[in-house]
Design a protein around this motif. Structure first.
Motif, PDB file in Angstrom:
ATOM      1  N   ARG A  40       0.843  -1.212   0.000  1.00 23.33           N
ATOM      2  CA  ARG A  40       0.000   0.000   0.000  1.00 23.33           C
ATOM      3  C   ARG A  40       0.874   1.256   0.000  1.00 23.33           C
ATOM      4  O   ARG A  40       0.564   2.256  -0.649  1.00 23.33           O
ATOM      5  CB  ARG A  40      -0.931   0.005   1.223  1.00 23.33           C
ATOM      6  N   THR A  63       2.350   1.711  16.283  1.00 24.76           N
ATOM      7  CA  THR A  63       2.255   0.964  17.543  1.00 24.76           C
ATOM      8  C   THR A  63       3.540   0.215  17.876  1.00 24.76           C
ATOM      9  O   THR A  63       3.603  -0.489  18.883  1.00 24.76           O
ATOM     10  CB  THR A  63       1.084  -0.049  17.503  1.00 24.76           C
ATOM     11  N   GLY A  90      -4.752   6.610  12.283  1.00 23.80           N
ATOM     12  CA  GLY A  90      -5.727   6.426  13.357  1.00 23.80           C
ATOM     13  C   GLY A  90      -6.688   5.307  13.019  1.00 23.80           C
ATOM     14  O   GLY A  90      -6.833   4.929  11.857  1.00 23.80           O
ATOM     15  N   GLN A 140      -3.924  14.586  14.090  1.00 24.31           N
ATOM     16  CA  GLN A 140      -5.265  14.474  13.518  1.00 24.31           C
ATOM     17  C   GLN A 140      -6.250  14.152  14.636  1.00 24.31           C
ATOM     18  O   GLN A 140      -6.261  13.049  15.177  1.00 24.31           O
ATOM     19  CB  GLN A 140      -5.245  13.374  12.460  1.00 24.31           C
ATOM     20  N   ASP A 200     -12.401   4.888   4.424  1.00 18.51           N
ATOM     21  CA  ASP A 200     -12.566   3.544   4.994  1.00 18.51           C
ATOM     22  C   ASP A 200     -12.994   3.589   6.458  1.00 18.51           C
ATOM     23  O   ASP A 200     -13.699   2.705   6.941  1.00 18.51           O
ATOM     24  CB  ASP A 200     -11.216   2.798   4.930  1.00 18.51           C
ATOM     25  N   ASN A 202     -15.049   5.252   8.089  1.00 15.43           N
ATOM     26  CA  ASN A 202     -16.486   5.296   8.381  1.00 15.43           C
ATOM     27  C   ASN A 202     -17.305   4.633   7.269  1.00 15.43           C
ATOM     28  O   ASN A 202     -18.456   5.010   7.022  1.00 15.43           O
ATOM     29  CB  ASN A 202     -16.946   6.749   8.599  1.00 15.43           C
TER      30      ASN A 202
HETATM   31  P1  NAP Z   1      -8.510   5.727   6.740  1.00 16.58           P
HETATM   32  O1  NAP Z   1      -8.767   5.937   5.296  1.00 16.58           O
HETATM   33  O2  NAP Z   1      -8.963   4.480   7.401  1.00 16.58           O
HETATM   34  O3  NAP Z   1      -6.929   5.936   6.976  1.00 16.58           O
HETATM   35  C1  NAP Z   1      -6.341   5.623   8.202  1.00 16.58           C
HETATM   36  C2  NAP Z   1      -4.859   5.522   7.944  1.00 16.58           C
HETATM   37  O4  NAP Z   1      -4.198   5.217   9.197  1.00 16.58           O
HETATM   38  C3  NAP Z   1      -4.501   4.380   6.980  1.00 16.58           C
HETATM   39  O5  NAP Z   1      -3.428   4.781   6.175  1.00 16.58           O
HETATM   40  C4  NAP Z   1      -4.069   3.269   7.922  1.00 16.58           C
HETATM   41  O6  NAP Z   1      -3.165   2.342   7.338  1.00 16.58           O
HETATM   42  C5  NAP Z   1      -3.349   4.106   8.974  1.00 16.58           C
HETATM   43  N1  NAP Z   1      -3.084   3.378  10.200  1.00 16.58           N
HETATM   44  C6  NAP Z   1      -3.961   2.817  11.061  1.00 16.58           C
HETATM   45  N2  NAP Z   1      -3.305   2.216  12.074  1.00 16.58           N
HETATM   46  C7  NAP Z   1      -1.982   2.396  11.834  1.00 16.58           C
HETATM   47  C8  NAP Z   1      -0.797   2.009  12.492  1.00 16.58           C
HETATM   48  N3  NAP Z   1      -0.825   1.278  13.625  1.00 16.58           N
HETATM   49  N4  NAP Z   1       0.392   2.394  11.993  1.00 16.58           N
HETATM   50  C9  NAP Z   1       0.447   3.124  10.852  1.00 16.58           C
HETATM   51  N5  NAP Z   1      -0.641   3.490  10.164  1.00 16.58           N
HETATM   52  C10 NAP Z   1      -1.834   3.132  10.647  1.00 16.58           C
HETATM   53  O7  NAP Z   1      -9.154   6.890   7.621  1.00 16.58           O
HETATM   54  P2  NAP Z   1      -9.158   8.496   7.518  1.00 16.58           P
HETATM   55  O8  NAP Z   1     -10.558   8.902   7.668  1.00 16.58           O
HETATM   56  O9  NAP Z   1      -8.355   8.968   6.366  1.00 16.58           O
HETATM   57  O10 NAP Z   1      -8.428   8.829   8.901  1.00 16.58           O
HETATM   58  C11 NAP Z   1      -7.243   9.586   9.011  1.00 16.58           C
HETATM   59  C12 NAP Z   1      -7.252  10.292  10.354  1.00 16.58           C
HETATM   60  O11 NAP Z   1      -8.319  11.249  10.386  1.00 16.58           O
HETATM   61  C13 NAP Z   1      -7.477   9.370  11.555  1.00 16.58           C
HETATM   62  O12 NAP Z   1      -6.655   9.765  12.629  1.00 16.58           O
HETATM   63  C14 NAP Z   1      -8.949   9.612  11.905  1.00 16.58           C
HETATM   64  O13 NAP Z   1      -9.226   9.346  13.267  1.00 16.58           O
HETATM   65  C15 NAP Z   1      -9.068  11.089  11.564  1.00 16.58           C
HETATM   66  N6  NAP Z   1     -10.438  11.566  11.355  1.00 16.58           N
HETATM   67  C16 NAP Z   1     -11.191  11.074  10.331  1.00 16.58           C
HETATM   68  C17 NAP Z   1     -12.476  11.553  10.143  1.00 16.58           C
HETATM   69  C18 NAP Z   1     -13.361  11.070   9.022  1.00 16.58           C
HETATM   70  O14 NAP Z   1     -14.536  11.517   8.936  1.00 16.58           O
HETATM   71  N7  NAP Z   1     -12.895  10.210   8.147  1.00 16.58           N
HETATM   72  C19 NAP Z   1     -13.013  12.532  11.006  1.00 16.58           C
HETATM   73  C20 NAP Z   1     -12.209  13.000  12.041  1.00 16.58           C
HETATM   74  C21 NAP Z   1     -10.924  12.516  12.213  1.00 16.58           C
HETATM   75  P3  NAP Z   1      -3.660   0.899   6.744  1.00 16.58           P
HETATM   76  O15 NAP Z   1      -4.107   1.170   5.339  1.00 16.58           O
HETATM   77  O16 NAP Z   1      -2.428   0.071   6.850  1.00 16.58           O
HETATM   78  O17 NAP Z   1      -4.764   0.425   7.635  1.00 16.58           O
END
Ligand code: NAP
Length: 241
Positions: A40, A63, A90, A140, A200, A202
């Motif tokens: 990825r 982690t 996250g 974030q 992803d 949500n």
């Molecule tokens: P996402 O598409 O699920 O992306 C999450 C990213 O975090 C992915 O690249 C994932 O990698 C990575 N990740 C998770 N655990 C990890 C680990 N242990 N080590 C390294 N990378 C890790 O979600 P997103 O919505 O873009 O979220 C990004 C940030 O925005 C998060 O912190 C989330 O809490 C925050 N946020 C999102 C929203 C929303 O509405 N989407 C709202 C408020 C805040 P993999 O592909 O390997 O899993």
């Protein structure tokens, strides 16, 4: 000639993190695409490079102590310093989730990534950030982290959240303490609320795009020297803690 800004974005292989990397790259930064999965990560780096961005892969699972130390070593070798760190990685855990259904292991996993992971990465990258003339850290966060909003009955925050929302509140509290520690230094640390973004995380139910969600983190990552520190922001400005 100004030096090129060196940035690292965790969780940059997809979603908001990918767009933060793309946005910082479009501003001329050399961007470390932090991601734990090799395939990825390399796919994201290739896509960014094809768009003309100076992107490089940084293997990182937030982690993992040893892995994070190796990521710092990689940036040390490549650039000798770090100007911008965006802690974007996250996980949501279950959503919505009543606190009465939260298991210790489930809570631990969310806190390990969303809070301890951020502390682990900041502390590993600090020696590199301290070598920057303009170090910027962005964590974030989320509107659901705001205790002020959570205790406003009419605020629509998408339901009860036993682990995710409190983990981001914890992250906000940690950021405030870092800002106190960094007072009087060039390091600025702020938290971003990207809004409700279709990713992803949500099940793609969010109402805005990852590029929209990336905007506030990019702004906080590129703050001028007289910019704010120790605060929570969305696109419209300050969000109450
Ligand atoms: P996402 O598409 O699920 O992306 C999450 C990213 O975090 C992915 O690249 C994932 O990698 C990575 N990740 C998770 N655990 C990890 C680990 N242990 N080590 C390294 N990378 C890790 O979600 P997103 O919505 O873009 O979220 C990004 C940030 O925005 C998060 O912190 C989330 O809490 C925050 N946020 C999102 C929203 C929303 O509405 N989407 C709202 C408020 C805040 P993999 O592909 O390997 O899993």
């Amino acid at each position: 000639m100004n030096e090129q800004t060196i940035a690292l974005v965790t969780g940059a292989n997809k979603g908001i993190g990918y767009e933060i990397a793309a946005g910082l790259g479009a501003l001329g930064c050399s961007v470390g695409v932090g991601a734990r999965d090799e395939r990825r990560r390399e796919d994201a780096v290739a896509k960014l490079r094809a768009a003309g961005i100076d992107a490089f892969g940084v293997p990182i699972d937030v982690t993992d102590d040893a892995g994070v130390a190796m990521a710092a070593e990689l940036i040390e070798q490549r650039a000798g310093r770090l100007d911008v760190l965006v802690n974007n990685a996250g996980i949501a855990g279950a959503w919505p989730q009543e606190p009465s259904t939260v298991t210790p292991d489930g809570l631990r996993a969310v806190v390990e990534t969303n809070v301890i992971g951020v502390v682990r990465v900041i502390n590993a990258m600090l020696p590199l950030l301290r070598r920057s003339a303009r170090p910027r850290i962005v964590n974030q966060s989320s509107h659901v982290a705001s205790l002020a909003l959570q205790t406003t009955p009419e605020a629509d925050l998408g339901g009860v959240s036993g682990a995710y929302a409190p983990s981001k509140t914890f992250l906000n509290a940690v950021t405030i303490q870092y800002a106190k520690e960094f007072g009087g230094t060039a390091i600025k640390i702020n938290n971003a609320c990207p809004g409700y973004v279709a990713t992803d995380l949500n099940g793609f139910h969010g109402t805005s795009t990852p590029a929209d969600g990336a905007r506030i983190a990019i702004r906080l990552a590129t703050l001028p020297d007289d910019g704010p520190t120790g605060a929570l922001f969305d696109d419209a400005g300050i969000v109450p803690w």
